[in-house]
Design a protein around this motif. Structure first.
Motif, PDB file in Angstrom:
ATOM      1  N   ALA A   1     -56.319 -12.286 -10.874  1.00 43.76           N
ATOM      2  CA  ALA A   1     -55.425 -12.871 -11.870  1.00 43.76           C
ATOM      3  C   ALA A   1     -54.106 -12.108 -11.947  1.00 43.76           C
ATOM      4  O   ALA A   1     -53.030 -12.714 -12.087  1.00 43.76           O
ATOM      5  CB  ALA A   1     -56.105 -12.890 -13.233  1.00 43.76           C
ATOM      6  N   LEU A   2     -54.160 -10.774 -11.852  1.00 44.23           N
ATOM      7  CA  LEU A   2     -52.936  -9.970 -11.891  1.00 44.23           C
ATOM      8  C   LEU A   2     -52.064 -10.238 -10.670  1.00 44.23           C
ATOM      9  O   LEU A   2     -50.828 -10.286 -10.782  1.00 44.23           O
ATOM     10  CB  LEU A   2     -53.287  -8.485 -11.970  1.00 44.23           C
ATOM     11  CG  LEU A   2     -53.920  -8.020 -13.280  1.00 44.23           C
ATOM     12  CD1 LEU A   2     -54.269  -6.538 -13.198  1.00 44.23           C
ATOM     13  CD2 LEU A   2     -52.992  -8.272 -14.454  1.00 44.23           C
ATOM     14  N   ILE A   3     -52.682 -10.422  -9.505  1.00 45.84           N
ATOM     15  CA  ILE A   3     -51.900 -10.741  -8.303  1.00 45.84           C
ATOM     16  C   ILE A   3     -51.196 -12.083  -8.461  1.00 45.84           C
ATOM     17  O   ILE A   3     -50.007 -12.229  -8.139  1.00 45.84           O
ATOM     18  CB  ILE A   3     -52.816 -10.736  -7.066  1.00 45.84           C
ATOM     19  CG1 ILE A   3     -53.280  -9.313  -6.751  1.00 45.84           C
ATOM     20  CG2 ILE A   3     -52.090 -11.329  -5.852  1.00 45.84           C
ATOM     21  CD1 ILE A   3     -54.320  -9.237  -5.658  1.00 45.84           C
ATOM     22  N   VAL A   4     -51.912 -13.077  -8.980  1.00 44.97           N
ATOM     23  CA  VAL A   4     -51.291 -14.386  -9.230  1.00 44.97           C
ATOM     24  C   VAL A   4     -50.158 -14.248 -10.237  1.00 44.97           C
ATOM     25  O   VAL A   4     -49.073 -14.835 -10.065  1.00 44.97           O
ATOM     26  CB  VAL A   4     -52.349 -15.387  -9.734  1.00 44.97           C
ATOM     27  CG1 VAL A   4     -51.688 -16.689 -10.187  1.00 44.97           C
ATOM     28  CG2 VAL A   4     -53.371 -15.675  -8.644  1.00 44.97           C
ATOM     29  N   MET A   5     -50.398 -13.466 -11.285  1.00 41.81           N
ATOM     30  CA  MET A   5     -49.364 -13.267 -12.300  1.00 41.81           C
ATOM     31  C   MET A   5     -48.108 -12.623 -11.705  1.00 41.81           C
ATOM     32  O   MET A   5     -46.983 -13.044 -12.001  1.00 41.81           O
ATOM     33  CB  MET A   5     -49.921 -12.406 -13.426  1.00 41.81           C
ATOM     34  CG  MET A   5     -48.961 -12.193 -14.599  1.00 41.81           C
ATOM     35  SD  MET A   5     -47.960 -10.699 -14.424  1.00 41.81           S
ATOM     36  CE  MET A   5     -49.187  -9.442 -14.732  1.00 41.81           C
TER      37      MET A   5
ATOM     38  N   SER B   1     -59.056 -17.093 -10.514  1.00 37.99           N
ATOM     39  CA  SER B   1     -57.857 -16.244 -10.504  1.00 37.99           C
ATOM     40  C   SER B   1     -56.608 -17.054 -10.817  1.00 37.99           C
ATOM     41  O   SER B   1     -55.736 -16.601 -11.573  1.00 37.99           O
ATOM     42  CB  SER B   1     -57.708 -15.557  -9.147  1.00 37.99           C
ATOM     43  OG  SER B   1     -58.809 -14.715  -8.878  1.00 37.99           O
ATOM     44  N   LEU B   2     -56.494 -18.233 -10.229  1.00 38.71           N
ATOM     45  CA  LEU B   2     -55.345 -19.100 -10.519  1.00 38.71           C
ATOM     46  C   LEU B   2     -55.301 -19.479 -11.996  1.00 38.71           C
ATOM     47  O   LEU B   2     -54.242 -19.448 -12.625  1.00 38.71           O
ATOM     48  CB  LEU B   2     -55.405 -20.362  -9.660  1.00 38.71           C
ATOM     49  CG  LEU B   2     -54.888 -20.272  -8.230  1.00 38.71           C
ATOM     50  CD1 LEU B   2     -55.129 -21.585  -7.502  1.00 38.71           C
ATOM     51  CD2 LEU B   2     -53.401 -19.916  -8.214  1.00 38.71           C
ATOM     52  N   THR B   3     -56.453 -19.833 -12.537  1.00 38.80           N
ATOM     53  CA  THR B   3     -56.507 -20.249 -13.940  1.00 38.80           C
ATOM     54  C   THR B   3     -56.047 -19.137 -14.867  1.00 38.80           C
ATOM     55  O   THR B   3     -55.168 -19.341 -15.725  1.00 38.80           O
ATOM     56  CB  THR B   3     -57.939 -20.672 -14.307  1.00 38.80           C
ATOM     57  OG1 THR B   3     -58.369 -21.720 -13.447  1.00 38.80           O
ATOM     58  CG2 THR B   3     -57.996 -21.141 -15.748  1.00 38.80           C
ATOM     59  N   LEU B   4     -56.607 -17.963 -14.706  1.00 43.51           N
ATOM     60  CA  LEU B   4     -56.261 -16.856 -15.591  1.00 43.51           C
ATOM     61  C   LEU B   4     -54.867 -16.321 -15.299  1.00 43.51           C
ATOM     62  O   LEU B   4     -54.116 -15.997 -16.227  1.00 43.51           O
ATOM     63  CB  LEU B   4     -57.299 -15.740 -15.442  1.00 43.51           C
ATOM     64  CG  LEU B   4     -57.178 -14.553 -16.398  1.00 43.51           C
ATOM     65  CD1 LEU B   4     -57.251 -15.027 -17.849  1.00 43.51           C
ATOM     66  CD2 LEU B   4     -58.280 -13.537 -16.121  1.00 43.51           C
TER      67      LEU B   4
ATOM     68  N   LEU C   1     -52.176 -17.891 -14.004  1.00 37.82           N
ATOM     69  CA  LEU C   1     -51.132 -18.793 -14.492  1.00 37.82           C
ATOM     70  C   LEU C   1     -51.071 -18.794 -16.017  1.00 37.82           C
ATOM     71  O   LEU C   1     -49.991 -18.952 -16.605  1.00 37.82           O
ATOM     72  CB  LEU C   1     -51.391 -20.210 -13.980  1.00 37.82           C
ATOM     73  CG  LEU C   1     -51.230 -20.418 -12.469  1.00 37.82           C
ATOM     74  CD1 LEU C   1     -51.605 -21.844 -12.080  1.00 37.82           C
ATOM     75  CD2 LEU C   1     -49.800 -20.106 -12.029  1.00 37.82           C
ATOM     76  N   ALA C   2     -52.216 -18.615 -16.657  1.00 44.35           N
ATOM     77  CA  ALA C   2     -52.243 -18.625 -18.124  1.00 44.35           C
ATOM     78  C   ALA C   2     -51.487 -17.441 -18.715  1.00 44.35           C
ATOM     79  O   ALA C   2     -50.864 -17.564 -19.775  1.00 44.35           O
ATOM     80  CB  ALA C   2     -53.688 -18.633 -18.617  1.00 44.35           C
ATOM     81  N   ILE C   3     -51.526 -16.290 -18.038  1.00 46.16           N
ATOM     82  CA  ILE C   3     -50.872 -15.099 -18.599  1.00 46.16           C
ATOM     83  C   ILE C   3     -49.470 -14.876 -18.037  1.00 46.16           C
ATOM     84  O   ILE C   3     -48.721 -14.061 -18.569  1.00 46.16           O
ATOM     85  CB  ILE C   3     -51.721 -13.840 -18.344  1.00 46.16           C
ATOM     86  CG1 ILE C   3     -51.851 -13.563 -16.843  1.00 46.16           C
ATOM     87  CG2 ILE C   3     -53.078 -13.965 -18.989  1.00 46.16           C
ATOM     88  CD1 ILE C   3     -52.612 -12.303 -16.517  1.00 46.16           C
ATOM     89  N   SER C   4     -49.105 -15.586 -16.968  1.00 48.22           N
ATOM     90  CA  SER C   4     -47.815 -15.320 -16.314  1.00 48.22           C
ATOM     91  C   SER C   4     -46.626 -15.794 -17.138  1.00 48.22           C
ATOM     92  O   SER C   4     -45.524 -15.239 -17.015  1.00 48.22           O
ATOM     93  CB  SER C   4     -47.771 -15.979 -14.934  1.00 48.22           C
ATOM     94  OG  SER C   4     -47.920 -17.374 -15.037  1.00 48.22           O
ATOM     95  N   SER C   5     -46.828 -16.813 -17.985  1.00 47.07           N
ATOM     96  CA  SER C   5     -45.700 -17.378 -18.728  1.00 47.07           C
ATOM     97  C   SER C   5     -45.044 -16.329 -19.620  1.00 47.07           C
ATOM     98  O   SER C   5     -43.810 -16.293 -19.762  1.00 47.07           O
ATOM     99  CB  SER C   5     -46.163 -18.571 -19.566  1.00 47.07           C
ATOM    100  OG  SER C   5     -47.199 -18.180 -20.451  1.00 47.07           O
ATOM    101  N   VAL C   6     -45.844 -15.473 -20.218  1.00 45.41           N
ATOM    102  CA  VAL C   6     -45.298 -14.437 -21.100  1.00 45.41           C
ATOM    103  C   VAL C   6     -44.415 -13.478 -20.319  1.00 45.41           C
ATOM    104  O   VAL C   6     -43.314 -13.110 -20.753  1.00 45.41           O
ATOM    105  CB  VAL C   6     -46.444 -13.676 -21.794  1.00 45.41           C
ATOM    106  CG1 VAL C   6     -45.894 -12.525 -22.620  1.00 45.41           C
ATOM    107  CG2 VAL C   6     -47.263 -14.608 -22.657  1.00 45.41           C
TER     108      VAL C   6
END
Length: 314
Positions: free
Chosen positions: A108-112, A180-183, A185-190
């Motif tokens: 998730a952090l890598i996606v973010m 990973s994509l779900t989590l 993308l959910a946190i990347s907006s911030v």
């Protein structure tokens, strides 16, 4: 550095003492009786004598502070006890599920990072352009859409309709993609909006104008000076929001049936498995504390002004 490490050691001691007491107290005050769950009274006929005997055997008839003292003594010896449901050592169960949770968190952090760094950087470099507008819209949508709803969309699209990726379990890299994509993308907006704001503030500083006056290239100014100067606020927010990230991991693990400790603790809460719940709380608290300590120490590298202030103080 010695003073910093000494202060951190004292903080660790007080933090662990506080978190062990709070976690023990909250779990014990939760509704439900683990003795009834263990004996499975809904399906089996159990006498009151059997209930009292098991309660005495497990120490639930002792005062609460006595129970806490005994549990704390075992905790100091890194003994979290055994699960009430499975009978396995809690530490072993956590160590089995922890790698899956770490994989999902890192994914998730890598996606973010892949999403937030380019979008935030381009939004700051091309302020009020179409890139900035698109980034703003995507950030608003990302903040408005709950992670579990986004996960359901991914499951329906990529798992059911297109049949491209698995939607349950942990079976190689492909099983990690959708969670990973779900989590992520959910946190990347911030972080997109935060990085944009921090970069705009950095680009308006005097040292940036001085760097341009010295003839440095825009690429070097951006990456070596502005980008580095903009990181401390972003890292600070990450340290503060790490608890939310861990909560998001729990939701995603349940949604995708991912066998991490998040899913494990949800089952433990439903079954009133006190030792496993307390072990999870303590492990997550230690991880959050370690990450926040690393965040504090990283300021010395990212912000040279702190080194100067420490030297002036000493």
């Amino acid at each position: 550095m010695v003073q910093i490490l000494t202060r951190k050691f004292l903080e660790v001691f007080l933090f662990m003492l506080f978190i062990t007491f709070v976690s023990f107290l909250f779990v014990r005050l939760a509704p439900g009786d683990p003795v009834l769950t263990i004996l499975n009274v809904d399906e089996l006929s159990v006498s009151q004598e059997q209930i009292e005997e098991l309660r005495e055997e497990m120490g639930f008839n002792k005062p609460l502070l006595t129970q806490y003292g005994l549990w704390l003594l075992n905790f100091v010896q890194l003994d979290f006890g055994n699960s009430y449901v499975t009978g396995q050592p809690v530490m072993d169960m956590i160590l089995i599920g922890l790698p899956a949770t770490i994989e999902l968190t890192l994914g998730a952090l890598i996606v973010m990072l892949i999403v937030s760094i380019p979008l935030g950087s381009f939004s700051a470099l091309y302020r009020n352009s179409w890139i900035d507008q698109v980034s703003r819209i995507l950030s608003i949508l990302g903040a408005a859409i709950p992670s579990f709803w986004l996960g359901l969309i991914f499951i329906d699209l990529f798992g059911v309709r297109l049949n491209l990726l698995p939607t349950m379990g942990r079976d190689g890299f492909s099983s990690l993609v959708l969670p990973s994509l779900t989590l992520g993308l959910a946190i990347s907006s911030v972080y997109v909006r935060l990085l944009r704001s921090s970069l705009l503030d950095s680009l308006s500083q005097e040292f940036i104008r001085a760097a341009r006056a010295r003839g440095l290239s825009e690429q070097r100014i951006f990456f070596a000076h502005a980008f580095r100067h903009s990181l401390p606020p972003v890292i600070t927010v990450f340290g503060v929001s790490l608890g939310s990230l861990i909560g998001g991991v729990v939701v995603i693990e349940v949604l995708f049936a991912y066998p991490g400790i998040g899913k494990l603790v949800v089952d433990a809460i439903r079954q009133r498995d006190y030792p496993l719940i307390q072990g999870y709380i303590l492990v997550m608290a230690v991880i959050v504390f370690i990450v926040n300590t690393c965040v504090d120490l990283s300021y010395r590298y990212l912000n040279p002004e702190m080194k100067l202030k420490e030297r002036e103080t000493n």
